[in-house]
Design a protein around this motif. Sequence first.
Motif, PDB file in Angstrom:
ATOM      1  N   GLU A   1       1.928  -1.656  -6.104  1.00 17.54           N
ATOM      2  CA  GLU A   1       1.272  -0.426  -6.545  1.00 17.54           C
ATOM      3  C   GLU A   1      -0.200  -0.370  -6.155  1.00 17.54           C
ATOM      4  OE1 GLU A   1       0.291   1.820 -10.813  1.00 17.54           O
ATOM      5  OE2 GLU A   1       1.672   0.103 -10.738  1.00 17.54           O
ATOM      6  N   PHE A   2      -0.860  -1.531  -6.082  1.00 21.01           N
ATOM      7  CA  PHE A   2      -2.311  -1.544  -5.908  1.00 21.01           C
ATOM      8  C   PHE A   2      -2.757  -1.956  -4.507  1.00 21.01           C
ATOM      9  CE2 PHE A   2      -1.235  -2.652 -10.304  1.00 21.01           C
ATOM     10  CZ  PHE A   2      -1.810  -1.577 -10.966  1.00 21.01           C
ATOM     11  N   VAL A   3      -1.825  -2.082  -3.571  1.00 20.23           N
ATOM     12  CA  VAL A   3      -2.160  -2.596  -2.242  1.00 20.23           C
ATOM     13  C   VAL A   3      -3.305  -1.820  -1.600  1.00 20.23           C
ATOM     14  CG1 VAL A   3      -1.310  -2.757   0.133  1.00 20.23           C
ATOM     15  CG2 VAL A   3       0.057  -3.677  -1.747  1.00 20.23           C
ATOM     16  N   GLU A   4      -3.276  -0.502  -1.699  1.00 18.29           N
ATOM     17  CA  GLU A   4      -4.257   0.307  -0.974  1.00 18.29           C
ATOM     18  C   GLU A   4      -5.641   0.284  -1.614  1.00 18.29           C
ATOM     19  OE1 GLU A   4      -2.614   4.167  -0.223  1.00 18.29           O
ATOM     20  OE2 GLU A   4      -1.073   3.367   1.135  1.00 18.29           O
ATOM     21  N   THR A   5      -5.755  -0.219  -2.831  1.00 16.67           N
ATOM     22  CA  THR A   5      -7.071  -0.332  -3.472  1.00 16.67           C
ATOM     23  C   THR A   5      -7.572  -1.771  -3.497  1.00 16.67           C
ATOM     24  OG1 THR A   5      -6.028  -0.494  -5.659  1.00 16.67           O
ATOM     25  CG2 THR A   5      -6.709   1.693  -4.921  1.00 16.67           C
ATOM     26  N   MET A   6      -6.783  -2.702  -2.992  1.00 11.51           N
ATOM     27  CA  MET A   6      -7.218  -4.088  -2.921  1.00 11.51           C
ATOM     28  C   MET A   6      -8.131  -4.283  -1.718  1.00 11.51           C
ATOM     29  SD  MET A   6      -3.455  -5.606  -3.869  1.00 11.51           S
ATOM     30  CE  MET A   6      -3.710  -7.301  -3.404  1.00 11.51           C
ATOM     31  N   ILE A   7      -9.021  -5.276  -1.796  1.00 14.65           N
ATOM     32  CA  ILE A   7      -9.894  -5.584  -0.674  1.00 14.65           C
ATOM     33  C   ILE A   7      -9.039  -5.893   0.557  1.00 14.65           C
ATOM     34  CG2 ILE A   7     -11.494  -7.311   0.245  1.00 14.65           C
ATOM     35  CD1 ILE A   7     -12.877  -5.468  -1.588  1.00 14.65           C
ATOM     36  N   GLY A   8      -9.305  -5.196   1.647  1.00 14.61           N
ATOM     37  CA  GLY A   8      -8.515  -5.346   2.866  1.00 14.61           C
ATOM     38  C   GLY A   8      -7.495  -4.246   3.044  1.00 14.61           C
ATOM     39  N   GLY A   9      -7.131  -3.583   1.945  1.00 12.78           N
ATOM     40  CA  GLY A   9      -6.227  -2.448   2.028  1.00 12.78           C
ATOM     41  C   GLY A   9      -7.002  -1.151   2.173  1.00 12.78           C
ATOM     42  N   TYR A  10      -6.308  -0.084   2.473  1.00 18.46           N
ATOM     43  CA  TYR A  10      -6.939   1.222   2.641  1.00 18.46           C
ATOM     44  C   TYR A  10      -5.855   2.289   2.546  1.00 18.46           C
ATOM     45  CZ  TYR A  10      -5.331  -0.016   7.340  1.00 18.46           C
ATOM     46  OH  TYR A  10      -4.575  -0.452   8.402  1.00 18.46           O
ATOM     47  N   GLU A  11      -6.257   3.529   2.446  1.00 17.29           N
ATOM     48  CA  GLU A  11      -5.289   4.615   2.333  1.00 17.29           C
ATOM     49  C   GLU A  11      -4.362   4.616   3.545  1.00 17.29           C
ATOM     50  OE1 GLU A  11      -5.132   9.478   1.615  1.00 17.29           O
ATOM     51  OE2 GLU A  11      -7.061   8.425   1.746  1.00 17.29           O
ATOM     52  N   GLY A  12      -3.084   4.540   3.288  1.00 19.03           N
ATOM     53  CA  GLY A  12      -2.105   4.487   4.365  1.00 19.03           C
ATOM     54  C   GLY A  12      -1.648   3.084   4.717  1.00 19.03           C
ATOM     55  N   SER A  13      -2.216   2.067   4.049  1.00 14.49           N
ATOM     56  CA  SER A  13      -1.815   0.684   4.346  1.00 14.49           C
ATOM     57  C   SER A  13      -0.343   0.434   4.045  1.00 14.49           C
ATOM     58  CB  SER A  13      -2.661  -0.300   3.519  1.00 14.49           C
ATOM     59  OG  SER A  13      -3.944  -0.455   4.042  1.00 14.49           O
TER      60      SER A  13
ATOM     61  N   PRO B   1       6.293   3.474   3.856  1.00 13.90           N
ATOM     62  CA  PRO B   1       7.484   3.787   3.052  1.00 13.90           C
ATOM     63  C   PRO B   1       8.541   2.686   3.050  1.00 13.90           C
ATOM     64  CG  PRO B   1       6.810   5.706   4.327  1.00 13.90           C
ATOM     65  CD  PRO B   1       5.970   4.570   4.806  1.00 13.90           C
ATOM     66  N   ASP B   2       8.619   1.908   4.125  1.00 15.53           N
ATOM     67  CA  ASP B   2       9.636   0.853   4.189  1.00 15.53           C
ATOM     68  C   ASP B   2       9.192  -0.444   3.522  1.00 15.53           C
ATOM     69  OD1 ASP B   2       7.742  -0.040   5.982  1.00 15.53           O
ATOM     70  OD2 ASP B   2       9.139  -0.384   7.643  1.00 15.53           O
ATOM     71  N   GLY B   3       7.988  -0.442   2.913  1.00 10.33           N
ATOM     72  CA  GLY B   3       7.484  -1.638   2.249  1.00 10.33           C
ATOM     73  C   GLY B   3       6.635  -2.526   3.131  1.00 10.33           C
ATOM     74  N   SER B   4       6.492  -2.171   4.398  1.00  9.94           N
ATOM     75  CA  SER B   4       5.589  -2.925   5.267  1.00  9.94           C
ATOM     76  C   SER B   4       4.147  -2.512   4.979  1.00  9.94           C
ATOM     77  CB  SER B   4       5.931  -2.693   6.741  1.00  9.94           C
ATOM     78  OG  SER B   4       5.733  -1.333   7.097  1.00  9.94           O
ATOM     79  N   ILE B   5       3.215  -3.325   5.446  1.00 12.16           N
ATOM     80  CA  ILE B   5       1.794  -3.107   5.155  1.00 12.16           C
ATOM     81  C   ILE B   5       0.982  -3.360   6.419  1.00 12.16           C
ATOM     82  CG2 ILE B   5      -0.192  -3.901   3.790  1.00 12.16           C
ATOM     83  CD1 ILE B   5       1.848  -4.947   1.713  1.00 12.16           C
ATOM     84  N   ASP B   6       0.004  -2.525   6.664  1.00 11.25           N
ATOM     85  CA  ASP B   6      -1.046  -2.812   7.635  1.00 11.25           C
ATOM     86  C   ASP B   6      -2.344  -2.959   6.847  1.00 11.25           C
ATOM     87  OD1 ASP B   6       0.566  -2.691   9.916  1.00 11.25           O
ATOM     88  OD2 ASP B   6       0.349  -0.516  10.059  1.00 11.25           O
ATOM     89  N   ALA B   7      -2.996  -4.093   6.978  1.00 14.17           N
ATOM     90  CA  ALA B   7      -4.212  -4.330   6.195  1.00 14.17           C
ATOM     91  C   ALA B   7      -5.057  -5.390   6.879  1.00 14.17           C
ATOM     92  CB  ALA B   7      -3.859  -4.775   4.776  1.00 14.17           C
ATOM     93  N   GLU B   8      -6.303  -5.484   6.433  1.00 13.25           N
ATOM     94  CA  GLU B   8      -7.176  -6.526   6.961  1.00 13.25           C
ATOM     95  C   GLU B   8      -6.732  -7.890   6.444  1.00 13.25           C
ATOM     96  OE1 GLU B   8     -11.281  -5.763   6.235  1.00 13.25           O
ATOM     97  OE2 GLU B   8     -11.331  -3.942   7.462  1.00 13.25           O
ATOM     98  N   LEU B   9      -7.013  -8.889   7.244  1.00 13.18           N
ATOM     99  CA  LEU B   9      -6.629 -10.263   6.917  1.00 13.18           C
ATOM    100  C   LEU B   9      -7.158 -10.700   5.557  1.00 13.18           C
ATOM    101  CD1 LEU B   9      -5.258 -12.817   8.097  1.00 13.18           C
ATOM    102  CD2 LEU B   9      -7.478 -13.427   9.081  1.00 13.18           C
ATOM    103  N   GLN B  10      -8.276 -10.123   5.136  1.00 11.31           N
ATOM    104  CA  GLN B  10      -8.893 -10.570   3.886  1.00 11.31           C
ATOM    105  C   GLN B  10      -8.068 -10.238   2.644  1.00 11.31           C
ATOM    106  OE1 GLN B  10     -12.587  -8.607   2.683  1.00 11.31           O
ATOM    107  NE2 GLN B  10     -12.303  -7.090   4.290  1.00 11.31           N
ATOM    108  N   ILE B  11      -6.990  -9.501   2.780  1.00 13.74           N
ATOM    109  CA  ILE B  11      -6.131  -9.211   1.635  1.00 13.74           C
ATOM    110  C   ILE B  11      -5.229 -10.396   1.287  1.00 13.74           C
ATOM    111  CG2 ILE B  11      -4.084  -8.266   2.798  1.00 13.74           C
ATOM    112  CD1 ILE B  11      -4.165  -5.929   0.789  1.00 13.74           C
ATOM    113  N   ILE B  12      -5.169 -11.393   2.177  1.00  8.95           N
ATOM    114  CA  ILE B  12      -4.294 -12.554   1.980  1.00  8.95           C
ATOM    115  C   ILE B  12      -5.055 -13.663   1.262  1.00  8.95           C
ATOM    116  CG2 ILE B  12      -2.919 -14.337   3.120  1.00  8.95           C
ATOM    117  CD1 ILE B  12      -2.509 -12.412   5.436  1.00  8.95           C
TER     118      ILE B  12
END
Length: 428
Positions: free
Chosen positions: A385-397, A400-411
């Motif tokens: 639920e919070f992926v897009e507001t976490m550090i490294g995430g962004y709107e659209g991260s 719909p299929d559960g995959s994520i595009d985000a900066e490495l710093q989210i790990i």
Amino acid sequence: MKLELGKIFIHDVQFAERTYVENGTLYVCRQEIISLVLEDDRLVSADVDLAKPGESVRIAPVKDVIEPRVKVEGDGGLFPGIINKVRQVGAGRTHALVGAAVVTSGRIVGFQEGIIDMSGEAAKYTPFSRTNNVCVIFRAKEGIDAHEHETAGRLAGLKVAAYIGEAARELTPDEIVTYETKPYLEQIAEYPDLPKVGYIHMLQSQGLLHDTYYYGVDAKKFIPTFMYPTEIMDGAIVSGNCVAPCDKVTTFHHLNNPVIEDLYKQHGKDLNFIGVILTNENVFLADKERCSDMVGKLVEFLGLDGVIITEEGYGNPDTDLMMNCRKATAAGAKVVLITDEFPGRDGKSQSLADAVPEADTVVSCGQGNLIIHFPPMDKVIGTLEFVETMIGGYEGSLKPDGSIDAELQIIIASTIANGYNHLAARTY
């Protein structure tokens, strides 16, 4: 001060009617863990799940990671000042379930919790895709203060790690490693011809959920001090912060600090490892000056020939890092910095927010702005639920299929600035 660390190697984790270890497998009782967590009336529900290396599992948002341990000989208990009485630790014997970890998760407290993937492309960036994880998922009561929420979650993880660690109390370790640091004058006399080396260990302590605890005390409340390295290895320092996940020093990392480990390996051979100067990271300039002055004074007083400095976080703490570097150099020590970098997604910006000419020897643990793809997993422990507001995430991260595009710093721990990760940078 001498500490024996008895290592019991864990290769699998499974649920059972009781908690015990047999033939390298950790068996945990789910209901006993839930009951333990719910002793805290700030938490209204809890669950336990397991995540093993290679599984199609994503854990999010991750708050802390703790290695289960138990103190079997010597003063004090695990995590003194928090779940045990305040007594100095670092001597005697402690048993560790190596290869197992307690991972805490649940609805977000701040915005800087992270992700662990147990398989796929993103798994290679975190050390916790290689551990057998007992995941504790909790939910706090509605309307709880954020600091109380963090405290309840922190205590839940520490109590579960101590509970599981009890399974190691009567076991015969697979390996025993002995670490020893003698009182200062004895240590100097033992290896008079070797360079005296210390470790300046910077703790995140800027407040607003950026906190670390030293024998139960918020690190912003103490002044720089000296520690035996074995105290840190024995649970004297606990993570309580929501700093960017990539360089968050979890409680696991405090227990398994690779700088301390490697300095002990070279102790008596190439160097004389004197000990740890513990300091904090401050918000205001006057506090940064005051604490870095004291760090420089301790370097001079101990007569250190060289120091390694690590920080936690980035941005504002880079100034503390550089002040410590400059003043340790002025005190006569050669300085090596270990840090990570944030040069922007195009790699063209300054990697650190501050710099000084004395910072001429730097070990990089990688850069956190790289965009990577997280494939969908079959199972999610926690919530996305919070992926897009976490550090490294962004709107659209989050796709719909559960995959994520985000900066490495989210790990979690992808670029951790004490080197307990799988990235490095080289200059050619």
